[in-house]
Enzyme design. Structure first.
Site, mmCIF file in Angstrom:
data_model
loop_
_atom_site.group_PDB
_atom_site.id
_atom_site.type_symbol
_atom_site.label_atom_id
_atom_site.label_comp_id
_atom_site.label_asym_id
_atom_site.label_seq_id
_atom_site.Cartn_x
_atom_site.Cartn_y
_atom_site.Cartn_z
ATOM 1 N N GLY A 274 0.877 -1.182 0.000
ATOM 2 C CA GLY A 274 0.000 0.000 0.000
ATOM 3 C C GLY A 274 0.904 1.218 0.000
ATOM 4 C CB ALA B 38 1.492 0.889 4.585
ATOM 5 C CG ASN B 39 4.632 0.277 0.397
ATOM 6 O OD1 ASN B 39 4.487 -0.604 1.230
ATOM 7 N ND2 ASN B 39 4.261 0.142 -0.868
ATOM 8 C CD GLU C 2 -2.520 2.398 -3.756
ATOM 9 O OE1 GLU C 2 -2.251 1.669 -4.720
ATOM 10 O OE2 GLU C 2 -2.069 2.194 -2.606
ATOM 11 C CB THR D 242 10.650 8.914 -9.813
ATOM 12 O OG1 THR D 242 9.349 8.407 -10.110
ATOM 13 C CG2 THR D 242 10.607 9.681 -8.499
ATOM 14 C CB THR E 49 6.893 -3.804 -5.940
ATOM 15 O OG1 THR E 49 6.858 -4.732 -7.006
ATOM 16 C CG2 THR E 49 5.487 -3.455 -5.487
ATOM 17 C CG ASP F 120 5.189 3.536 -2.523
ATOM 18 O OD1 ASP F 120 4.666 4.535 -3.056
ATOM 19 O OD2 ASP F 120 4.718 2.383 -2.625
HETATM 20 P P1 ATP Z 1 6.799 1.902 -8.369
HETATM 21 O O1 ATP Z 1 5.424 2.290 -8.867
HETATM 22 O O2 ATP Z 1 7.302 0.588 -8.934
HETATM 23 O O3 ATP Z 1 6.992 2.034 -6.921
HETATM 24 P P2 ATP Z 1 7.621 4.400 -9.605
HETATM 25 O O4 ATP Z 1 7.319 4.295 -11.073
HETATM 26 O O5 ATP Z 1 6.740 5.216 -8.757
HETATM 27 O O6 ATP Z 1 7.836 2.941 -9.001
HETATM 28 P P3 ATP Z 1 10.355 4.785 -10.309
HETATM 29 O O7 ATP Z 1 10.535 6.000 -11.124
HETATM 30 O O8 ATP Z 1 10.382 3.468 -11.024
HETATM 31 O O9 ATP Z 1 9.085 4.969 -9.399
HETATM 32 O O10 ATP Z 1 11.500 4.697 -9.203
HETATM 33 C C1 ATP Z 1 11.595 5.633 -8.147
HETATM 34 C C2 ATP Z 1 13.058 5.869 -7.842
HETATM 35 O O11 ATP Z 1 13.671 4.622 -7.471
HETATM 36 C C3 ATP Z 1 13.892 6.372 -9.024
HETATM 37 O O12 ATP Z 1 13.768 7.775 -9.188
HETATM 38 C C4 ATP Z 1 15.283 5.920 -8.602
HETATM 39 O O13 ATP Z 1 15.788 6.799 -7.621
HETATM 40 C C5 ATP Z 1 15.006 4.555 -7.948
HETATM 41 N N1 ATP Z 1 15.067 3.440 -8.907
HETATM 42 C C6 ATP Z 1 14.046 2.813 -9.514
HETATM 43 N N2 ATP Z 1 14.477 1.824 -10.311
HETATM 44 C C7 ATP Z 1 15.824 1.798 -10.193
HETATM 45 C C8 ATP Z 1 16.878 0.979 -10.754
HETATM 46 N N3 ATP Z 1 16.597 -0.007 -11.597
HETATM 47 N N4 ATP Z 1 18.133 1.272 -10.399
HETATM 48 C C9 ATP Z 1 18.441 2.269 -9.535
HETATM 49 N N5 ATP Z 1 17.504 3.052 -8.959
HETATM 50 C C10 ATP Z 1 16.212 2.832 -9.285
HETATM 51 O O1 RIB Z 2 3.649 1.438 -4.889
HETATM 52 C C1 RIB Z 2 3.621 0.057 -4.628
HETATM 53 C C2 RIB Z 2 2.317 -0.319 -3.988
HETATM 54 O O2 RIB Z 2 1.272 -0.086 -4.896
HETATM 55 C C3 RIB Z 2 2.229 -1.777 -3.614
HETATM 56 O O3 RIB Z 2 2.699 -2.033 -2.324
HETATM 57 C C4 RIB Z 2 0.742 -2.079 -3.790
HETATM 58 O O4 RIB Z 2 0.070 -2.278 -2.593
HETATM 59 C C5 RIB Z 2 0.169 -0.904 -4.575
HETATM 60 O O5 RIB Z 2 -0.639 -0.148 -3.797
#
Ligand code: ATP
Ligand code: RIB
Length: 303
Positions: A39, A42-43, A137, A220, A248, A252
């Site tokens: 979530g 929480a994360n 969410e 990001t 994942t 967060d």
């Molecule tokens: P999610 O929804 O999976 O939590 P997101 O799309 O919100 O991710 P991302 O942009 O994928 O967020 O990642 C957030 C941050 O995590 C990036 O700005 C970077 O700092 C770090 N990060 C993500 N993937 C990588 C990677 N493969 N290697 C190094 N750092 C990463």
């Molecule tokens: O951002 C990751 C989270 O998105 C997961 O922990 C899942 O619960 C969804 O809400």
């Protein structure tokens, strides 16, 4: 030192790992199934707490077994749960996640998260220096009420508009720092964006958001790092070269780390470097909340 208040979702993540993602209509054999605390709310609260911030979560759980397990886990991570209510009307939020090739697909069923109300977020007593954090969410009206109270007390507001949903100008007007990925930016700026686009495309889209040039926007970009617009000036913090296992919760981790650092009184530039480093640790482990790094781990990485 300020405190971090997170109003947001709490989910049980039911995670299946496989060699590849199934196509529509296809079944593939999986390798393992895990039950992880998740979530977005929480994360982010766990990320801030593990990095040494005073971190309180405002949210709802169902009165069921998942709810009990999540409450126990979050308490063990030193997240203050005094404002997390049990709700008899519905089940605990649940996310069904498939992880393959270090990338995920997610279906979230909100359950109790959909009931987090303006009344629920009226409880925290904000002070100047505190940081109020939320995501999409829980209902947007609740986020608006939360941010109004936070700003009235001089706290900083951070919105992570994830998952991607349209939102009102009024809500964006209550945000000091917006943290979003390219999909969320594309939706809010009403433009087509691709993860592989040049940074200039993201800067152009971020400048188009109806949020005001005095606000901070952080885009990001996964392994490419993060692009920040601060007082209209763009800077790119490159991603750290690591082997990702499960992304994942990376976003967060980034949001929680940035909030923790700002609550400590650090500058936005310091907080961005720190959050980028913290998130690079998070992606090297399985799961969302369980993959958040400690302050000692981030300190070791930053030397
Ligand atoms: P999610 O929804 O999976 O939590 P997101 O799309 O919100 O991710 P991302 O942009 O994928 O967020 O990642 C957030 C941050 O995590 C990036 O700005 C970077 O700092 C770090 N990060 C993500 N993937 C990588 C990677 N493969 N290697 C190094 N750092 C990463
Ligand atoms: O951002 C990751 C989270 O998105 C997961 O922990 C899942 O619960 C969804 O809400």
């Amino acid at each position: 030192m300020g405190r971090v208040f997170v109003a947001g979702s709490i989910n049980m993540d039911v995670v299946a790992t496989a060699d590849r993602h199934p196509k529509v209509g296809e079944t593939v054999a999986g390798q393992a199934v895990h039950y992880f605390s998740g979530g977005k709310g929480a994360n982010q609260a766990v990320s801030a707490a593990k990095l040494g911030a005073s971190s309180a979560l405002i949210g709802r759980l169902g009165a069921d077994a998942f709810g009990q397990q999540l409450r126990q886990f979050l308490g063990e991570q030193c997240v203050d749960l005094a404002l997390v209510k049990d709700t008899a009307e519905t089940h605990t939020g649940t996310a069904v996640i498939i992880v393959a090739d270090a990338d995920n697909t997610i279906v979230v069923v909100p359950g109790a998260n959909a009931l987090v109300s303006a009344e629920d977020v009226a409880a925290p007593q904000f002070a100047k220096g505190d940081v109020a954090v939320s995501q999409f969410e829980i209902p947007q009206a609740t986020i608006g009420a939360f941010f109004k109270r936070a700003r009235a007390a001089g706290a900083t507001t951070i919105l992570n508009p994830a998952p991607a949903l349209p939102c009102s100008r009024e809500l964006l007007g209550l945000v000091d720092i917006l943290i979003l990925n390219e999909t969320e930016l594309g939706l809010l700026a009403q433009t087509e964006l691709d993860a592989a686009d040049e940074p200039s495309r993201f800067i152009e889209a971020a400048r188009r958001l109806p949020i005001g040039s005095d606000k901070i926007i952080c885009v990001t970009l996964g392994k490419r790092g993060v692009l920040a617009l601060i007082q209209g000036e763009a800077s790119l913090i490159p991603g750290r070269p690591v082997k990702a296992v499960d992304t994942t919760g990376a976003g967060d981790c980034f949001v929680g780390a940035l909030a923790a650092r700002l609550a400590k009184g650090r500058t936005i530039h310091d907080a961005l470097e720190y959050a980028n480093a913290a998130a690079s640790i998070c992606v090297q482990r399985m799961g969302a909340a369980p993959s958040m790094p400690t302050a000692a781990e981030v300190a070791a990485l930053l030397g």
